[in-house]
Design an enzyme around this catalytic site. Structure first.
Site, PDB file in Angstrom:
ATOM      1  N   SER A   1       0.881  -1.175   0.000  1.00 47.13           N
ATOM      2  CA  SER A   1       0.000   0.000   0.000  1.00 47.13           C
ATOM      3  C   SER A   1       0.910   1.214   0.000  1.00 47.13           C
ATOM      4  O   SER A   1       2.080   1.119   0.399  1.00 47.13           O
ATOM      5  CB  SER A   1      -0.870   0.011   1.263  1.00 47.13           C
ATOM      6  OG  SER A   1      -1.484   1.270   1.454  1.00 47.13           O
TER       7      SER A   1
ATOM      8  N   TYR B   1      -1.526  -0.797  10.547  1.00 48.24           N
ATOM      9  CA  TYR B   1      -1.553  -1.073   9.108  1.00 48.24           C
ATOM     10  C   TYR B   1      -0.337  -0.462   8.424  1.00 48.24           C
ATOM     11  O   TYR B   1       0.339  -1.120   7.629  1.00 48.24           O
ATOM     12  CB  TYR B   1      -2.850  -0.519   8.529  1.00 48.24           C
ATOM     13  CG  TYR B   1      -3.046  -0.780   7.049  1.00 48.24           C
ATOM     14  CD1 TYR B   1      -3.460  -2.035   6.596  1.00 48.24           C
ATOM     15  CD2 TYR B   1      -2.858   0.230   6.108  1.00 48.24           C
ATOM     16  CE1 TYR B   1      -3.655  -2.274   5.246  1.00 48.24           C
ATOM     17  CE2 TYR B   1      -3.052  -0.005   4.756  1.00 48.24           C
ATOM     18  CZ  TYR B   1      -3.456  -1.258   4.331  1.00 48.24           C
ATOM     19  OH  TYR B   1      -3.649  -1.486   2.992  1.00 48.24           O
TER      20      TYR B   1
END
Length: 244
Positions: free
Chosen positions: A136, A149
């Protein structure tokens, strides 16, 4: 790497990016094994892709080992691994506890380790292979309210860079794809959370997330899949390719 007849394993393959990658690989003639926790979703994709669906929680190394063994028995040694399984939760940092922190790292980082570790001997013995991890752009920068995350995705990018160095010259490449906000279930859940907490409409919430991408729009899963195929075919390694 030639994708036709190559054995590719895709994790988190039942929806979103994983589904798009699996379908794209099947179109290229690859033999595809699909891993994920929701077998019904996997079987839907398997039917469309002519692939094999295997129930597996990537956070459990024993399940990963069994799943890879089943994949090999059906399709032979594994030449391409796409680490896509992941989950994103949002909360202020002060509200994260050890259990929720570990749960986020388990799926977003430990799962990448378990799956990569389970296939690397196939690639060493074959003198070649491709590892592509869907990270990501949170693996390249920080975002508020997603500390675990971000930490996990930074770790996933770092793991790919480390493997690229370790296997340099052995025809085994390791790369990360780092998309911004993609039009998937994860974004849909983020939209629901925003609307619940702020009272904004769904359209307003989606527009807010899309505006965080330099393109000003949500990325389509097939765009990520195209980049995965590009990296799988090439000799590029150690890259963290941003797609936003």
């Amino acid at each position: 790497m030639t994708l036709a007849d190559a054995h590719a394993v895709v994790t988190g393959a039942g929806t979103g990016i994983g589904r798009a990658v699996a379908l794209a690989l099947a179109e290229e003639g690859a033999k595809v094994s699909l891993l994920g926790r929701r077998i019904e979703k996997l079987e839907e994709v398997a039917g469309a892709a002519g692939a094999m669906a295997i129930s597996c929680d990537v956070t459990d190394p024993a399940q990963v080992s069994r799943a890879m063994r089943a994949a090999r028995e059906a399709n032979g040694p594994i030449g391409l691994l796409v680490n896509n399984a992941g989950a994103a939760a949002s909360a202020p940092f002060a509200k994260w506890d050890t259990e929720s922190w570990r749960a986020s790292l388990a799926v977003n980082l430990d799962g990448v380790f378990h799956c990569t570790h389970a296939v690397i001997e196939d690639m060493i013995e074959a003198d070649g292979g491709r590892i592509v991890t869907i990270a990501s752009n949170a693996g390249l920068r920080g975002y508020a309210y997603t500390a675990p995350y971000c930490a996990a995705k930074h770790g996933a990018v770092g793991l790919m860079r480390a493997l690229a160095v370790e296997f340099a010259g052995k025809n085994i490449t390791a790369n990360a794809v780092c998309p911004g906000f993609v039009d998937t279930e994860i974004v849909a859940e983020a939209v629901r959370l925003i609307t619940h907490k702020t009272g904004r409409s769904e359209d307003e919430a989606r527009a807010e997330l899309a505006a965080l991408n330099p393109s000003g729009r949500l990325i389509a899963p097939r765009e990520v899949a195209s980049l995965v195929l590009e990296l799988a075919r090439s000799d590029r390694t150690g890259e963290a390719v941003e797609l936003a």
